[in-house]
Motif scaffolding. Structure first.
Motif, PDB file in Angstrom:
ATOM      1  N   ILE A 129      -2.603  -9.412   6.172  1.00 27.26           N
ATOM      2  CA  ILE A 129      -1.634 -10.050   4.910  1.00 27.26           C
ATOM      3  C   ILE A 129      -1.892  -9.330   3.942  1.00 27.26           C
ATOM      4  CG2 ILE A 129      -0.602 -12.105   3.892  1.00 27.26           C
ATOM      5  CD1 ILE A 129      -0.262 -12.220   6.923  1.00 27.26           C
ATOM      6  N   ASP A 130      -0.933  -8.538   3.331  1.00 27.19           N
ATOM      7  CA  ASP A 130      -1.165  -7.964   1.869  1.00 27.19           C
ATOM      8  C   ASP A 130      -0.688  -8.941   0.869  1.00 27.19           C
ATOM      9  OD1 ASP A 130      -1.259  -6.369  -0.216  1.00 27.19           O
ATOM     10  OD2 ASP A 130      -0.140  -4.612   0.924  1.00 27.19           O
ATOM     11  N   GLU A 131      -1.339  -9.447   0.000  1.00 26.90           N
ATOM     12  CA  GLU A 131      -0.876 -10.071  -1.327  1.00 26.90           C
ATOM     13  C   GLU A 131      -0.756  -9.428  -2.538  1.00 26.90           C
ATOM     14  OE1 GLU A 131      -4.261 -13.110  -1.061  1.00 26.90           O
ATOM     15  OE2 GLU A 131      -2.743 -14.364   0.123  1.00 26.90           O
ATOM     16  N   LYS A 133       1.379  -6.668  -5.008  1.00 30.81           N
ATOM     17  CA  LYS A 133       2.861  -6.109  -5.202  1.00 30.81           C
ATOM     18  C   LYS A 133       3.070  -5.087  -5.463  1.00 30.81           C
ATOM     19  CE  LYS A 133       3.533 -10.883  -7.364  1.00 30.81           C
ATOM     20  NZ  LYS A 133       4.068 -11.486  -8.762  1.00 30.81           N
ATOM     21  N   ASP A 205       9.631  -3.905  10.089  1.00 30.10           N
ATOM     22  CA  ASP A 205       9.614  -2.903   8.822  1.00 30.10           C
ATOM     23  C   ASP A 205       8.286  -2.069   9.020  1.00 30.10           C
ATOM     24  OD1 ASP A 205      10.276  -1.591   6.403  1.00 30.10           O
ATOM     25  OD2 ASP A 205       9.447  -2.985   5.285  1.00 30.10           O
ATOM     26  N   TYR A 206       7.803  -1.502  10.315  1.00 20.62           N
ATOM     27  CA  TYR A 206       6.631  -0.844  10.290  1.00 20.62           C
ATOM     28  C   TYR A 206       6.907  -0.317  11.737  1.00 20.62           C
ATOM     29  CZ  TYR A 206       1.439  -0.609  10.034  1.00 20.62           C
ATOM     30  OH  TYR A 206       0.140  -0.002   9.881  1.00 20.62           O
ATOM     31  N   ALA A 253       5.577   0.990   2.019  1.00 20.20           N
ATOM     32  CA  ALA A 253       5.189  -0.678   2.022  1.00 20.20           C
ATOM     33  C   ALA A 253       5.661  -0.934   0.213  1.00 20.20           C
ATOM     34  CB  ALA A 253       3.856  -0.928   1.960  1.00 20.20           C
ATOM     35  N   ARG A 257       3.513  -8.810   1.835  1.00 22.18           N
ATOM     36  CA  ARG A 257       3.933  -8.734   3.353  1.00 22.18           C
ATOM     37  C   ARG A 257       2.962  -9.051   4.374  1.00 22.18           C
ATOM     38  NH1 ARG A 257       6.135  -3.756   6.416  1.00 22.18           N
ATOM     39  NH2 ARG A 257       5.386  -5.243   8.038  1.00 22.18           N
ATOM     40  N   TYR A 259       1.610  -7.760   8.246  1.00 25.36           N
ATOM     41  CA  TYR A 259       1.659  -6.794   9.141  1.00 25.36           C
ATOM     42  C   TYR A 259       1.868  -7.300  10.558  1.00 25.36           C
ATOM     43  CZ  TYR A 259       1.249  -3.485   5.203  1.00 25.36           C
ATOM     44  OH  TYR A 259       1.683  -2.900   4.215  1.00 25.36           O
ATOM     45  N   LYS A 284       7.867 -13.995  14.320  1.00 24.02           N
ATOM     46  CA  LYS A 284       8.491 -14.580  13.220  1.00 24.02           C
ATOM     47  C   LYS A 284       9.648 -15.634  13.950  1.00 24.02           C
ATOM     48  CE  LYS A 284       7.795 -11.444   9.327  1.00 24.02           C
ATOM     49  NZ  LYS A 284       8.658 -10.942   8.175  1.00 24.02           N
ATOM     50  N   ASN A 416      13.499  -0.758  11.756  1.00 22.89           N
ATOM     51  CA  ASN A 416      14.314  -1.339  10.716  1.00 22.89           C
ATOM     52  C   ASN A 416      15.731  -1.447  11.095  1.00 22.89           C
ATOM     53  OD1 ASN A 416      12.236  -2.068   8.965  1.00 22.89           O
ATOM     54  ND2 ASN A 416      12.506  -0.195   7.628  1.00 22.89           N
TER      55      ASN A 416
END
Length: 652
Positions: A129-131, A133, A205-206, A253, A257, A259, A284, A416
């Motif tokens: 998890i990327d927190e 911005k 998105d990956y 990225a 988000r 991953y 999801k 995507n």
């Protein structure tokens, strides 16, 4: 001087060891144990019943700017929790209600990122998890794991990342997988004590992940690069592209988000890989407010049988009369849909107009009158160039959905595009079948109007090869189908024993028995399930059609009664108050006991479809028996070489 240097090195080593942080979680039943170690990198291992199954694995991500994940990780804090919830599947591929039970370790690191690890009774998974911005590029992702010596793989080897991902599963010792060898997902590994199926889900998105060998027992992830320029192959292809220019990164990225989940199904029982819902559980959740319009069902399909109908007073082919014949057949047999496959458009690139011999609007009107929906085949490349206008046009005609073909890519743009197609089709209340596609990766839960994916070497290959053997058809439920729904396209009525099989593009046939094909309707998961044979042949085989059309395409409950990868499978599935059983075997004839204790109290009628007495010399031979059964009945599924057995059980 040397002595003093050794003391300093010893102090540094002690400090390094003290700084390493190790965590451990176990599955709710305690059988699977995951150990995560944070030192100069993030590494982990997995055990089943105390036996080391994944010896060492590494996880990390390399970015163009800001913090890299897993490089000298500094833990800020961590939490461990136990979760037990229920998931109701909007479109239930195997179970309508899924128990989502796991132990989760969540580690927060300096640099604004997290790593979530989960241990389930049927496997493990992790997700970054990327927190932050920041806008940046993903240069690479470290996904690496090492198995014990002696481990093997059923390896869906690829020649290129530009691929339909329709592979055979090659049995290889891991050291035989050289650094030049790589595969698509899902892929199965076998150790002395258990098997591991590796796949991914929540792929949004990956780019999709491929896995390469190293000539030892370690495998590493590789990814398609971000595509900067793709052109038509030879300058004029309607479906094949040349990737002319790629970036030096795999993804763009921007901002916080999640991953994709890296998913490891782990079991010493092959049946687990068919029963597991892990790929769905970790995807999801559904984003659609209204799903009442989404109607699974069977599909009368034209392309496999080359529109070869007979016994009619018109010339069969790509014309309105032929498709009305398909619609009439579907209507008479309560088949929900007909696909207009390649040939209905004016050309493969002029897809807003139709072949002058086919009145598509009239066919859609006629289908509606007969209670049959029409699904339209399109090539991805022209669709992508004009998505909204094309979809809105098809919707205005009354089409129920689209079948998109020839994607062949797995890069970020293509992933995507899948989501965009699903989203825009959902707005218009249209179904989606991804053909020429990579494996299911969770989008079908997020957008339940996504019914199917191909990404499998299926029945259509009989038109040009002899590779769809009974061994293959009893391998794919344990590997490819573990990732999600599978558009194999069963239903052939021209069934042959090996010595009488021949390749025919316009009159294809299948290896294995008639009962083997029929059992696929229970064994194979596909909310849009094809009936691939010519309606003219189906009319001659009405008894078999009447049996198949009783079988649902979505399920309330699934139990695997017997399972051995590449050898045999018997699945029991429930829908409403009926049970359905499907059994398939490889080239070895088998007799497998059927335990009916799941039926509960009461008496039941069982209609069983089995191999006939002369099936060894005439593969289309079958018999249907009806008998009374209850939960204590002793039933045997007797299957010939390449054979099958199925049953429909109704409470009296």
């Amino acid at each position: 001087m040397k002595k003093r240097l050794l003391i300093v090195c010893g102090l540094v080593l002690s400090m390094y060891q003290a700084s390493a942080q190790t965590y451990e979680i176990k599955s709710p039943d305690g059988r699977i144990q995951i150990k995560i170690n944070n030192s100069d990198k993030i590494s982990w291992s997995a055990s089943l019943n105390g036996n080391l199954i994944i010896e060492n694995a590494e996880a990390g991500m390399d970015f163009s700017a800001s913090t890299d994940f897993g490089i000298n990780p500094k833990v800020k804090n961590h939490t461990i929790k136990s979760v037990s919830e229920n998931i109701h599947a909007v479109i239930s591929h195997k179970d309508s209600d899924i128990k989502d039970q796991y132990t989760e370790l969540s580690i927060t690191y300096q640099g604004n990122y997290k790593l979530n690890f989960r241990a389930y009774n049927d496997g493990a998974a992790y997700q970054f998890i990327d927190e932050a911005k920041a806008k940046r590029e993903v240069i690479s992702e470290k996904v690496s794991f090492t198995f014990p010596k002696g481990s093997r793989s059923l390896f869906p080897q690829e020649e290129s990342m530009y691929s339909h991902n329709e592979r055979l599963y090659i049995d290889k010792a891991l050291p035989e997988i050289a650094s030049k060898d790589f595969c698509s997902l899902p892929v199965l590994f076998t150790t002395d004590k258990a098997k591991v199926l590796f796949t991914e889900t929540a792929l949004i998105d990956y780019p999709g992940l491929f896995l390469k060998g190293n000539g030892n027992t370690t495998l590493d992830a590789i990814f398609p690069k971000y595509v900067l320029e793709a052109v038509d192959k030879n300058g004029n292809s309607d479906r094949v592209q040349t990737i002319k220019k790629e970036a030096d990164y795999i993804a763009k990225a921007s901002g916080a988000r999640a991953y994709p989940w890296r998913v490891f199904m782990i079991s010493d029982d092959d049946r687990t890989f068919v029963e597991s819902n892990l790929a769905y559980q970790l995807a999801k959740p559904n984003v659609l407010k209204n799903t009442d319009w989404i109607k699974p069902g069977k599909v009368a399909w034209d392309w496999y049988n080359a529109n070869n109908i007979f016994g009619v007073d018109f010339k069969a082919g790509l014309n309105t009369e032929t498709y009305k014949y398909f619609i009439d057949f579907a209507s008479k047999n309560k088949i929900e849909y007909v696909i207009l496959d390649e040939g209905w458009t004016k050309s493969t690139t002029q897809i807003l107009d139709f072949n002058p011999d086919i009145d598509v609007k009239e066919l859609i009107r006629y289908g509606k009158e007969k209670g049959v929906g029409i699904i339209l085949w399109v090539l991805w490349k022209p669709l992508d160039a004009n998505l909204l206008q094309i979809l809105e046009t098809y919707k205005s005609w009354g089409a129920k959905g689209i079948k998109i073909d020839y994607m062949q890519r797995n890069d970020q743009y293509m992933v995507n595009s899948y989501e965009q197609i699903a989203r825009e089709c959902a707005k218009l209340e249209m179904l989606v079948d991804f053909h020429g596609a990579f494996k299911p990766s969770g989008l079908e839960r997020m957008y339940p109007n996504v019914m199917n994916y191909e990404g499998v070497r299926g029945n259509e290959n009989n038109k040009w090869s002899d590779e769809i053997t009974p061994e293959h058809t009893v391998t794919i439920p344990f590997i490819r189908m573990a990732a999600g729904p599978m558009d194999f396209t069963p239903g052939s009525m021209i069934n042959k024993e090996p010595k009488n099989f021949s390749i025919s593009f316009t009159r294809p046939m299948t290896l294995g028995t008639r009962a083997h094909q029929v059992a696929m309707y229970v064994v194979y998961e596909a909310p849009l399930q094809m009936m691939c044979e010519s309606p003219s042949i189906y009319y001659k085989e009405q008894e078999t059609v009447d049996y198949i059309t009783q079988i649902p395409t979505v399920w309330d409950e699934t139990k695997v009664l017997h399972g051995s990868v590449g050898n045999y499978i018997v699945v029991a599935r429930k829908k409403a108050d009926k049970w359905f059983i499907g059994g398939m075997t490889d080239s070895d004839a088998r007799e497998l006991p059927i335990d009916l204790s799941f039926l509960g109290d009461g008496s039941f009628s069982m209609e069983a479809y089995a191999d006939g007495s002369n099936v060894d010399t005439y593969a289309q031979d079958y018999k249907i028996d009806t008998l009374k059964v209850d939960k204590n009945s002793k039933i045997t599924a007797k299957m010939a070489s390449g054979g099958g057995w199925s049953a429909i059980i109704t409470k009296n």
